[in-house]
Motif scaffolding. Structure first.
Motif, PDB file in Angstrom:
ATOM      1  N   GLY A 103       0.808  -1.205   0.000  1.00 26.55           N
ATOM      2  CA  GLY A 103       0.000   0.000   0.000  1.00 26.55           C
ATOM      3  C   GLY A 103       0.844   1.259   0.000  1.00 26.55           C
ATOM      4  N   HIS A 104       0.187   2.412   0.091  1.00 26.08           N
ATOM      5  CA  HIS A 104       0.903   3.691   0.092  1.00 26.08           C
ATOM      6  C   HIS A 104       1.934   3.737   1.209  1.00 26.08           C
ATOM      7  CE1 HIS A 104      -1.582   5.694  -2.957  1.00 26.08           C
ATOM      8  NE2 HIS A 104      -2.629   5.116  -2.409  1.00 26.08           N
ATOM      9  N   THR A 105       1.556   3.283   2.390  1.00 19.88           N
ATOM     10  CA  THR A 105       2.492   3.266   3.515  1.00 19.88           C
ATOM     11  C   THR A 105       3.667   2.350   3.227  1.00 19.88           C
ATOM     12  OG1 THR A 105       0.720   3.717   5.101  1.00 19.88           O
ATOM     13  CG2 THR A 105       2.740   2.744   5.965  1.00 19.88           C
ATOM     14  N   GLY A 106       3.364   1.179   2.655  1.00 18.81           N
ATOM     15  CA  GLY A 106       4.433   0.226   2.379  1.00 18.81           C
ATOM     16  C   GLY A 106       5.466   0.750   1.418  1.00 18.81           C
ATOM     17  N   PHE A 107       5.030   1.449   0.371  1.00 21.46           N
ATOM     18  CA  PHE A 107       5.999   1.962  -0.593  1.00 21.46           C
ATOM     19  C   PHE A 107       6.853   3.088  -0.004  1.00 21.46           C
ATOM     20  CE2 PHE A 107       3.213  -0.206  -3.677  1.00 21.46           C
ATOM     21  CZ  PHE A 107       4.181  -0.948  -4.337  1.00 21.46           C
ATOM     22  N   LYS A 108       6.385   3.692   1.076  1.00 22.52           N
ATOM     23  CA  LYS A 108       7.175   4.722   1.751  1.00 22.52           C
ATOM     24  C   LYS A 108       8.128   4.137   2.782  1.00 22.52           C
ATOM     25  CE  LYS A 108       3.671   8.385   1.343  1.00 22.52           C
ATOM     26  NZ  LYS A 108       2.703   9.237   2.086  1.00 22.52           N
ATOM     27  N   THR A 109       7.720   3.043   3.424  1.00 23.50           N
ATOM     28  CA  THR A 109       8.475   2.580   4.588  1.00 23.50           C
ATOM     29  C   THR A 109       9.027   1.171   4.508  1.00 23.50           C
ATOM     30  OG1 THR A 109       6.466   1.786   5.707  1.00 23.50           O
ATOM     31  CG2 THR A 109       7.078   4.090   6.063  1.00 23.50           C
ATOM     32  N   SER A 110       8.453   0.305   3.666  1.00 20.68           N
ATOM     33  CA  SER A 110       8.884  -1.089   3.652  1.00 20.68           C
ATOM     34  C   SER A 110      10.266  -1.244   3.039  1.00 20.68           C
ATOM     35  CB  SER A 110       7.888  -1.946   2.858  1.00 20.68           C
ATOM     36  OG  SER A 110       8.380  -3.265   2.696  1.00 20.68           O
ATOM     37  N   LYS A 111      11.099  -2.026   3.680  1.00 19.94           N
ATOM     38  CA  LYS A 111      12.437  -2.313   3.164  1.00 19.94           C
ATOM     39  C   LYS A 111      12.410  -3.375   2.060  1.00 19.94           C
ATOM     40  CE  LYS A 111      15.091  -1.130   7.316  1.00 19.94           C
ATOM     41  NZ  LYS A 111      16.061  -1.626   8.328  1.00 19.94           N
ATOM     42  N   GLU A 112      11.238  -3.936   1.831  1.00 21.00           N
ATOM     43  CA  GLU A 112      11.145  -5.025   0.859  1.00 21.00           C
ATOM     44  C   GLU A 112      11.360  -4.544  -0.568  1.00 21.00           C
ATOM     45  OE1 GLU A 112       8.533  -9.024   0.070  1.00 21.00           O
ATOM     46  OE2 GLU A 112       8.502  -7.911   1.942  1.00 21.00           O
ATOM     47  N   TRP A 113      11.025  -3.277  -0.840  1.00 27.73           N
ATOM     48  CA  TRP A 113      11.070  -2.785  -2.217  1.00 27.73           C
ATOM     49  C   TRP A 113      12.471  -2.408  -2.633  1.00 27.73           C
ATOM     50  CZ3 TRP A 113       7.334  -4.582  -4.639  1.00 27.73           C
ATOM     51  CH2 TRP A 113       6.097  -4.750  -4.017  1.00 27.73           C
ATOM     52  N   ALA A 142       7.893   1.285  -9.752  1.00 24.65           N
ATOM     53  CA  ALA A 142       7.379   2.253 -10.719  1.00 24.65           C
ATOM     54  C   ALA A 142       6.573   3.283  -9.948  1.00 24.65           C
ATOM     55  CB  ALA A 142       6.504   1.556 -11.758  1.00 24.65           C
ATOM     56  N   GLU A 143       6.907   4.548 -10.146  1.00 21.93           N
ATOM     57  CA  GLU A 143       6.275   5.618  -9.375  1.00 21.93           C
ATOM     58  C   GLU A 143       5.115   6.244 -10.140  1.00 21.93           C
ATOM     59  OE1 GLU A 143       7.837   9.249  -6.638  1.00 21.93           O
ATOM     60  OE2 GLU A 143       8.479   9.313  -8.735  1.00 21.93           O
ATOM     61  N   TYR A 144       4.044   6.536  -9.400  1.00 18.86           N
ATOM     62  CA  TYR A 144       2.891   7.246  -9.945  1.00 18.86           C
ATOM     63  C   TYR A 144       2.644   8.470  -9.076  1.00 18.86           C
ATOM     64  CZ  TYR A 144       2.230   3.010 -12.654  1.00 18.86           C
ATOM     65  OH  TYR A 144       2.435   1.959 -13.512  1.00 18.86           O
ATOM     66  N   ASN A 145       2.137   9.545  -9.697  1.00 17.61           N
ATOM     67  CA  ASN A 145       1.948  10.790  -8.955  1.00 17.61           C
ATOM     68  C   ASN A 145       0.806  11.580  -9.584  1.00 17.61           C
ATOM     69  OD1 ASN A 145       2.227  13.522  -7.965  1.00 17.61           O
ATOM     70  ND2 ASN A 145       4.269  12.952  -7.271  1.00 17.61           N
ATOM     71  N   SER A 163     -13.645   5.028  -8.330  1.00 20.07           N
ATOM     72  CA  SER A 163     -14.886   5.127  -9.087  1.00 20.07           C
ATOM     73  C   SER A 163     -14.532   4.982 -10.551  1.00 20.07           C
ATOM     74  CB  SER A 163     -15.567   6.483  -8.849  1.00 20.07           C
ATOM     75  OG  SER A 163     -14.780   7.533  -9.388  1.00 20.07           O
ATOM     76  N   VAL A 164     -15.532   5.097 -11.420  1.00 22.63           N
ATOM     77  CA  VAL A 164     -15.265   4.996 -12.852  1.00 22.63           C
ATOM     78  C   VAL A 164     -14.223   6.024 -13.264  1.00 22.63           C
ATOM     79  CG1 VAL A 164     -16.257   5.233 -15.155  1.00 22.63           C
ATOM     80  CG2 VAL A 164     -17.531   4.048 -13.365  1.00 22.63           C
ATOM     81  N   SER A 165     -14.331   7.223 -12.713  1.00 23.48           N
ATOM     82  CA  SER A 165     -13.391   8.288 -13.082  1.00 23.48           C
ATOM     83  C   SER A 165     -12.283   8.476 -12.049  1.00 23.48           C
ATOM     84  CB  SER A 165     -14.144   9.618 -13.247  1.00 23.48           C
ATOM     85  OG  SER A 165     -14.830   9.948 -12.045  1.00 23.48           O
ATOM     86  N   GLY A 166     -12.310   7.665 -11.004  1.00 25.72           N
ATOM     87  CA  GLY A 166     -11.316   7.816  -9.957  1.00 25.72           C
ATOM     88  C   GLY A 166      -9.939   7.363 -10.400  1.00 25.72           C
ATOM     89  N   VAL A 167      -8.920   7.929  -9.797  1.00 30.64           N
ATOM     90  CA  VAL A 167      -7.553   7.564 -10.144  1.00 30.64           C
ATOM     91  C   VAL A 167      -6.773   7.296  -8.868  1.00 30.64           C
ATOM     92  CG1 VAL A 167      -7.518   8.857 -12.295  1.00 30.64           C
ATOM     93  CG2 VAL A 167      -6.824   9.994 -10.174  1.00 30.64           C
ATOM     94  N   SER A 168      -5.688   6.583  -9.017  1.00 29.76           N
ATOM     95  CA  SER A 168      -4.804   6.288  -7.902  1.00 29.76           C
ATOM     96  C   SER A 168      -3.367   6.544  -8.331  1.00 29.76           C
ATOM     97  CB  SER A 168      -4.956   4.830  -7.457  1.00 29.76           C
ATOM     98  OG  SER A 168      -3.983   4.488  -6.477  1.00 29.76           O
ATOM     99  N   ASP A 169      -2.549   6.929  -7.374  1.00 29.27           N
ATOM    100  CA  ASP A 169      -1.112   7.018  -7.649  1.00 29.27           C
ATOM    101  C   ASP A 169      -0.341   6.075  -6.728  1.00 29.27           C
ATOM    102  OD1 ASP A 169      -1.378   8.412  -5.287  1.00 29.27           O
ATOM    103  OD2 ASP A 169      -0.546  10.298  -6.046  1.00 29.27           O
ATOM    104  N   LEU A 170      -0.989   4.960  -6.395  1.00 30.53           N
ATOM    105  CA  LEU A 170      -0.296   3.914  -5.659  1.00 30.53           C
ATOM    106  C   LEU A 170       0.827   3.369  -6.527  1.00 30.53           C
ATOM    107  CD1 LEU A 170      -0.212   1.971  -3.177  1.00 30.53           C
ATOM    108  CD2 LEU A 170      -1.764   0.473  -4.449  1.00 30.53           C
ATOM    109  N   ASN A 171       2.024   3.350  -5.976  1.00 31.01           N
ATOM    110  CA  ASN A 171       3.156   2.821  -6.728  1.00 31.01           C
ATOM    111  C   ASN A 171       2.987   1.328  -7.005  1.00 31.01           C
ATOM    112  OD1 ASN A 171       4.316   5.328  -6.691  1.00 31.01           O
ATOM    113  ND2 ASN A 171       5.833   4.863  -5.120  1.00 31.01           N
ATOM    114  N   VAL A 172       3.798   0.818  -7.904  1.00 34.27           N
ATOM    115  CA  VAL A 172       3.778  -0.606  -8.234  1.00 34.27           C
ATOM    116  C   VAL A 172       5.206  -1.141  -8.134  1.00 34.27           C
ATOM    117  CG1 VAL A 172       3.355  -2.316 -10.025  1.00 34.27           C
ATOM    118  CG2 VAL A 172       1.750  -0.424  -9.716  1.00 34.27           C
ATOM    119  N   GLY A 173       5.364  -2.230  -7.420  1.00 29.97           N
ATOM    120  CA  GLY A 173       6.693  -2.794  -7.253  1.00 29.97           C
ATOM    121  C   GLY A 173       7.139  -3.595  -8.465  1.00 29.97           C
ATOM    122  N   ILE A 174       8.382  -3.395  -8.861  1.00 28.47           N
ATOM    123  CA  ILE A 174       8.967  -4.179  -9.954  1.00 28.47           C
ATOM    124  C   ILE A 174       9.916  -5.233  -9.391  1.00 28.47           C
ATOM    125  CG2 ILE A 174      10.269  -4.084 -12.116  1.00 28.47           C
ATOM    126  CD1 ILE A 174       9.403  -1.177 -12.411  1.00 28.47           C
TER     127      ILE A 174
END
Length: 579
Positions: free
Chosen positions: A264-274, A278-281, A415-426
């Motif tokens: 999640g958003h918190t994980g991409f900020k704090t998890s050492k696993e990554w 790929a960054e989204y904003n 929603s149909v028009s909703g967007v997210s900038d949750l990062n994606v791990g590679i």
């Protein structure tokens, strides 16, 4: 810093430097200085995030055209599992386009980097050069797995010389291994300060390990993976599941398993696993996705586009480490209890809580519990709502949904028009451990480090260690189980099936679905093969499950077709067999 740079690079590239396929404009005076070169680098990183399908980053799409995931039926996603992909298939075309665009962006800077060398420190110059070459290497590593022999471009190609022949896959593989060896030490060990969006030394060795593993150069793969693991000490590690793992195996009244501290958003900020992401904003036009809308349940403001198959659900072991066909802990009347907790951490199944609601695909549940009044502090008990997850014509087609790309923090904007900038791990540390273990197993170097690599992943999931003294074949099966369940919906299964040479077996016949959430008996399964694929008693299974016929042609389906538009533009290209 990374966000500012990406905003700048978006403005810079919005003019005219998007590069089409093999063709690139004259680089002119770009980059004229170190700042422009840096912006060019960020532009290359940003372009990778354009890889999507159905507004879902491609890493969360690929497993849904295999045996472990299923997409809403349609040309782009049904044809890849029925040997019917055509040269105009959007899913098959887009990686070619985006990867070559990204390579072209790298070359725009690399070809003229020497002109600004005197204005940079040697360390900064080498790092910039290394990051651009890393991005290029990643793109080629994907292209050769998807399309086989592809043009290996090392510099910009202009319109007058756009016809470029393909390079044999083995030659490109060796180029990538040499490149990654050459650049790794010029990268910082960690790029955590940039949210792991930029390439690090660990990422370079991990990419080298993955390329070598896929090329069946197991000694090289093990060495590179070991180097990455060693460098990761104190920087990267597995992140323990949060306390919601206690809800695994329980029903919706207990709570909701969720992955925000890793995926999640918190994980991409704090998890050492990554290791690399790929960054989204949302501050950058076009740098968002809508994967939560496409992934979530109907009640969870989604459209249930993707979901795990019954085959994957059946694969998860019991807590004792035994398959459900032999474990005394398995009760077919309560099939989700006493299972590997990753079943509930990674998948949403009937009777669980998902996106704040009781998830029930069965029509016998006319109403279900809505826990959002409780979550939001507006009530102490959940309310009742009409169960559209059972009545909507486009409810889950498999009977299950993915948890991995879902973050409850995005619920308000889904929603149909909703967007997210949750990062994606590679790249993440769990895969790195499994790359190392597999390389050692295939090299028949069966020492304690192999067990430790696999067991670290299992311990995080509260699963028992592997028994000692396993043969190479037994360890191979154990490794394939871990990759199948731990990396589920990470986008790697499509590649695993092909490189292991089992796609013709796994993807010929049927995959099973349970759209109506029917109960089933233990007799539906007769066991598991040596790659941990469930073996069905079809006569019994079809009493409870629906199925999708799948077809895999050895002479065709190991690769995707080269897009027709590329064949028209480059007369030296030869189409892959069968298209």
């Amino acid at each position: 810093m990374a966000v500012v740079a990406l905003c700048s690079i978006t403005t810079l590239y919005s003019c005219s430097t998007d590069l089409e396929s093999l063709n690139g404009p004259s680089t002119g005076t770009f980059p004229a200085n170190a700042n422009e070169a840096q912006m060019g680098l960020y532009g290359a990183y940003q372009n990778i995030s354009k890889l999507d399908a159905a507004s879902t980053p491609i890493w969360h799409v690929m497993d849904n055209i295999t045996d472990i995931g299923y997409a809403r039926p349609g040309t782009n996603y049904t044809s890849p599992i029925t040997s019917a992909v055509a040269t105009d298939n959007t899913l098959a075309n887009k990686p070619w386009q985006i990867h070559y665009q990204t390579i072209a962006r790298c070359h725009t800077v690399l070809d003229n980097l020497d002109r600004i060398k005197s204005f940079m420190t040697e360390e900064a110059y080498k790092q910039l050069d290394a990051e651009l070459r890393f991005i290029r290497a990643y793109c080629y590593s994907q292209l050769i797995e998807l399309y086989g022999a592809v043009p290996l471009l090392k510099h910009s190609v202009d319109l007058s010389s756009a016809s470029v022949p393909q390079t044999p896959k083995a030659e490109t593989e060796q180029f990538l291994l040499d490149e990654l060896s050459a650049i790794a030490e010029n990268l910082p060990v960690s790029q955590a300060g940039f949210g792991n969006v930029r390439a690090s030394r660990v990422a370079a060795y991990m990419l080298k390990a993955r390329v070598a593993l896929y090329a069946k150069k197991y000694t090289d793969a093990a060495a590179a993976a070991n180097q990455a693991i060693t460098l990761s000490s104190g920087i990267h590690d597995l992140t323990a599941f949060n306390s919601s793992i206690n809800f695994a195996g329980k029903d919706h009244t207990a709570g909701e398993p969720e992955l925000s501290n890793i995926f999640g958003h918190t994980g991409f900020k704090t998890s050492k696993e990554w290791i690399w992401v790929a960054e989204y904003n949302q501050a950058i036009p076009g740098n968002t996705h809508n994967q939560q809308y496409y992934s979530a349940s109907r009640l969870g403001k989604g459209v249930c586009y993707w979901g795990p198959t019954q085959d994957l659900i059946n694969t998860f072991q019991c807590k004792d480490g035994l398959p459900i066909t032999t474990s005394p802990l398995y009760d077919a009347a309560k099939p989700f209890e006493n299972r590997d907790p990753r079943l509930d951490m990674y998948c949403a199944r009937p009777h669980a809580r998902y996106a704040g609601y009781q998830f029930e695909p069965a029509t016998s549940f006319s109403t279900v519990k809505n826990y959002w009044p409780v979550i939001n502090g507006q009530a102490t008990t959940p309310s009742n709502v009409t169960n559209t997850d059972a009545t909507n014509a486009y409810r889950s087609f498999s009977g299950y949904l993915w948890r991995k790309p879902i973050d409850l923090a995005d619920f308000a904007t889904t929603s149909v028009s909703g967007v997210s900038d949750l990062n994606v791990g590679i790249f993440r540390f769990a895969e790195l451990l499994l790359i190392y273990a597999e390389a050692k197993i295939e090299a028949n170097e069966l020492d304690n480090s192999v067990y430790e690599a696999i067991n670290r992943v299992r311990r995080r999931a509260l699963m028992p260690d592997l028994p000692s003294g396993l043969t190479q074949s037994q360890l191979r099966t154990a490794l394939r189980y871990e990759r199948k369940v731990e990396l589920a919906n990470d986008g790697l299964r499509w590649y695993d099936l092909r490189r292991w040479g089992i796609a013709n077996k796994v993807m010929n016949g049927y995959i099973y679905l349970n759209r109506d959430a029917k109960a089933w008996t233990k007799a539906v399964l007769t066991g598991f093969d040596d790659s941990y694929t469930p073996i069905y008693n079809r006569a019994e299974a079809i009493k409870y499950f629906t199925s999708q016929e799948v077809i895999y042609d050895d002479n065709k389906d190991g690769l995707w077709p080269i897009p027709k538009s590329e064949m028209d533009a480059n007369k030296l290209l030869k189409q892959n067999h069968g298209y």
